[in-house]
Design a protein around this motif. Structure first.
Motif, short mmCIF file in Angstrom:
data_model
loop_
_atom_site.label_atom_id
_atom_site.label_comp_id
_atom_site.label_asym_id
_atom_site.label_seq_id
_atom_site.Cartn_x
_atom_site.Cartn_y
_atom_site.Cartn_z
N ALA A 112 48.10 52.95 46.01
CA ALA A 112 47.04 52.86 45.43
C ALA A 112 46.71 53.12 44.12
CB ALA A 112 45.88 53.58 46.28
N GLU A 113 47.43 54.00 43.61
CA GLU A 113 47.33 54.74 42.29
C GLU A 113 48.20 53.61 41.54
OE1 GLU A 113 48.84 58.64 41.48
OE2 GLU A 113 46.95 59.57 42.33
N ASN A 114 49.21 53.06 41.73
CA ASN A 114 49.99 52.08 41.06
C ASN A 114 49.42 50.96 41.01
OD1 ASN A 114 52.59 51.44 39.81
ND2 ASN A 114 52.90 50.30 41.37
N LEU A 115 48.50 50.35 42.04
CA LEU A 115 47.73 49.29 41.52
C LEU A 115 46.64 49.30 40.48
CD1 LEU A 115 47.08 47.72 45.07
CD2 LEU A 115 48.66 47.30 43.70
N ALA A 133 40.74 43.14 44.21
CA ALA A 133 41.39 44.26 43.89
C ALA A 133 42.64 44.31 44.34
CB ALA A 133 40.32 45.48 44.28
N LEU A 134 42.99 43.50 45.43
CA LEU A 134 44.37 43.33 45.83
C LEU A 134 45.16 42.44 45.15
CD1 LEU A 134 44.03 43.52 49.67
CD2 LEU A 134 44.93 45.31 48.39
N ALA A 135 44.62 41.67 44.44
CA ALA A 135 45.53 40.75 43.55
C ALA A 135 46.55 41.61 42.59
CB ALA A 135 44.48 40.02 42.73
N MET A 136 46.47 42.65 42.39
CA MET A 136 47.46 43.32 41.62
C MET A 136 48.80 43.42 42.46
SD MET A 136 44.33 44.44 40.19
CE MET A 136 43.95 45.90 40.89
N ARG A 137 48.55 43.57 43.70
CA ARG A 137 49.62 43.53 44.45
C ARG A 137 50.14 42.09 44.80
NH1 ARG A 137 48.62 45.56 50.55
NH2 ARG A 137 47.86 43.23 50.47
N ASP A 138 49.24 41.17 45.33
CA ASP A 138 49.58 39.97 45.70
C ASP A 138 49.50 38.78 44.70
OD1 ASP A 138 49.33 41.12 48.07
OD2 ASP A 138 47.27 40.52 48.65
N ALA A 139 49.07 39.22 43.54
CA ALA A 139 49.01 37.92 42.57
C ALA A 139 49.12 38.27 41.21
CB ALA A 139 47.83 36.90 42.86
N PRO A 140 49.77 39.25 40.70
CA PRO A 140 49.80 39.80 39.35
C PRO A 140 49.86 38.70 38.43
CG PRO A 140 51.82 40.34 40.19
CD PRO A 140 51.04 39.66 41.57
N THR A 162 39.99 45.21 32.54
CA THR A 162 40.95 45.44 33.63
C THR A 162 40.38 44.95 35.20
OG1 THR A 162 40.29 47.67 33.98
CG2 THR A 162 42.25 47.31 32.47
N ASN A 163 41.15 44.48 35.93
CA ASN A 163 40.64 44.15 37.36
C ASN A 163 40.56 45.12 38.22
OD1 ASN A 163 40.14 42.07 39.38
ND2 ASN A 163 42.09 42.14 40.08
N THR A 164 39.78 46.12 37.81
CA THR A 164 39.38 47.55 38.55
C THR A 164 38.21 47.69 38.89
OG1 THR A 164 39.65 48.57 36.29
CG2 THR A 164 41.66 48.64 37.54
N TYR A 165 37.17 46.96 38.91
CA TYR A 165 35.96 46.99 39.22
C TYR A 165 35.72 47.59 40.52
CZ TYR A 165 30.98 45.86 40.46
OH TYR A 165 29.71 45.90 40.73
N GLN A 166 36.34 47.09 41.47
CA GLN A 166 36.33 47.52 42.76
C GLN A 166 37.57 48.01 43.36
OE1 GLN A 166 34.10 44.75 44.92
NE2 GLN A 166 34.13 45.59 46.79
N ALA A 167 38.48 48.70 42.37
CA ALA A 167 39.85 49.17 42.93
C ALA A 167 40.03 50.56 42.70
CB ALA A 167 40.98 48.48 41.95
N ASN A 168 39.20 51.33 43.70
CA ASN A 168 39.21 52.67 43.72
C ASN A 168 40.01 53.09 44.92
OD1 ASN A 168 37.55 53.15 46.30
ND2 ASN A 168 36.19 51.48 45.05
N LEU A 169 40.40 54.17 44.61
CA LEU A 169 41.34 54.74 45.77
C LEU A 169 40.95 54.96 46.98
CD1 LEU A 169 43.14 57.57 43.63
CD2 LEU A 169 43.46 55.01 43.55
N ASP A 170 39.84 55.02 47.21
CA ASP A 170 39.01 55.37 48.56
C ASP A 170 39.12 53.83 49.38
OD1 ASP A 170 38.57 58.00 48.29
OD2 ASP A 170 36.50 57.70 47.80
N ALA A 171 38.92 52.95 48.62
CA ALA A 171 38.92 51.64 49.14
C ALA A 171 40.25 51.16 49.53
CB ALA A 171 38.36 50.43 48.24
#
Length: 308
Positions: free
Chosen positions: A86-89, A39-46, A66-75
């Motif tokens: 977080a919302e932008n990712l 889920a951090l790949a949207m920031r680190d490796a788009p 979309t690569n959002t399976y684990q991309a929730n705002l709490d995480a």
């Protein structure tokens, strides 16, 4: 919102889903070992995410998930990101999938879909709970957890919501109840995390109950199973086919087995024809959408697309 899912089903008969994101990112050098998985790949490796989407479209997929399976705002907040970041990712994940879809259409004339992945609360816990369903929140708690990601996915322009790897009844009911409020008019598919015998959700909820809840939700257009072996997925489809008139969806794992305690895989995942070989039985049960989940490759999706 126009129903692009219904149009594609009418055009194609059976649509082909994509395959695994995380392992394809790992092949491109992206670290997915942390609690946020990919889920951090949207920031680190788009760029790597875009490459994976393109690879599955080139293999014959009709859908970019979309690569959002684990991309929730709490995480994301737990990982130290601000709310706006977080919302932008989440929005970035949709932008990457839409761009790959549009590029593929421009090159081939084939219009694909973007499915917004919505994983369970158990994925946020990052302890293998999507394989057990052994967690508890109130209905309001589940809704509060899922509401922000649903809103962001819809605002960013997904064609369909992929409510996937759902292992337990209370969360599933809360999420279905949230659709009309948070995503009115947006079609969804519901895909379940089932026990190894294929007879119930991971928490023991009978599939017949789930089928009734899905049938009662007008936004659910496909019902099925994912993130399990081909055999257990097929068994679950048989149970669901007897309990609902909804068309079915299936996307099992690569053929390997996952140990949630050690977070390791074992077995042979190199059978490129695994999904294609199961397609005739799936279609006989009423499957209208098929693809791959964990560790499935573009080669397996290519073989499946050729079979379709």
């Amino acid at each position: 919102m126009s129903d692009a899912l219904a149009r594609l089903l009418a055009q194609r008969g059976t649509i082909v889903l994509d395959g695994a994101m995380a392992t394809e990112l790992e092949k491109r050098g992206v670290d997915t070992s942390g609690p946020l998985w990919s889920a951090l790949a949207m920031r680190d490796a788009p760029g790597a995410i875009a490459e994976v989407h393109r690879s599955f479209f080139e293999a014959g997929a009709d859908v970019a998930t979309t690569n959002t399976y684990q991309a929730n705002l709490d995480a994301y907040r737990r990982a130290g990101l601000s709310g706006p970041d977080a919302e932008n990712l989440v929005r970035q994940a949709v932008r990457l999938a839409r761009r790959a879809r549009d590029e593929h259409e421009a090159a081939t004339g084939r219009r694909g879909l973007v499915a917004g992945s919505v994983g369970p609360y158990g994925a946020y816990l990052a302890d293998g709970s999507e394989y057990t369903g052994a967690y508890t929140l109130s209905e309001a708690g589940f809704r509060d957890f899922h509401r922000p990601r649903l809103r962001l996915l819809v605002e960013a322009g997904v064609d369909v919501l992929a409510l996937e790897t759902m292992p337990q009844g209370p969360e599933l009911r809360a999420l279905l109840g949230l659709l009309a409020d948070q995503a009115p008019g947006v079609p969804a598919w519901l895909s379940l995390s089932v026990r190894d015998d294929g007879g119930a959700l991971r928490d023991g909820t009978p599939l017949e109950d789930v089928a009734a809840w899905a049938q009662a939700c007008p936004q659910v257009r496909l019902l099925g199973a994912n993130c399990t072996g081909v055999e257990s997925a097929t068994t679950a489809l048989g149970r669901l086919a007897e309990a609902t008139s909804l068309p079915l969806i299936v996307y099992p794992n690569s053929g390997e087995d996952y140990d949630a305690d050690t977070k390791t895989w074992s077995g042979d995942g190199n059978d490129e024809g695994l999904l294609a070989a199961a397609l005739p039985a799936w279609k006989e049960l009423g499957v209208r959408a098929a693809g791959g989940c964990c560790r499935t490759t573009p080669a397996q999706i290519r073989a499946l697309a050729a079979a379709v």
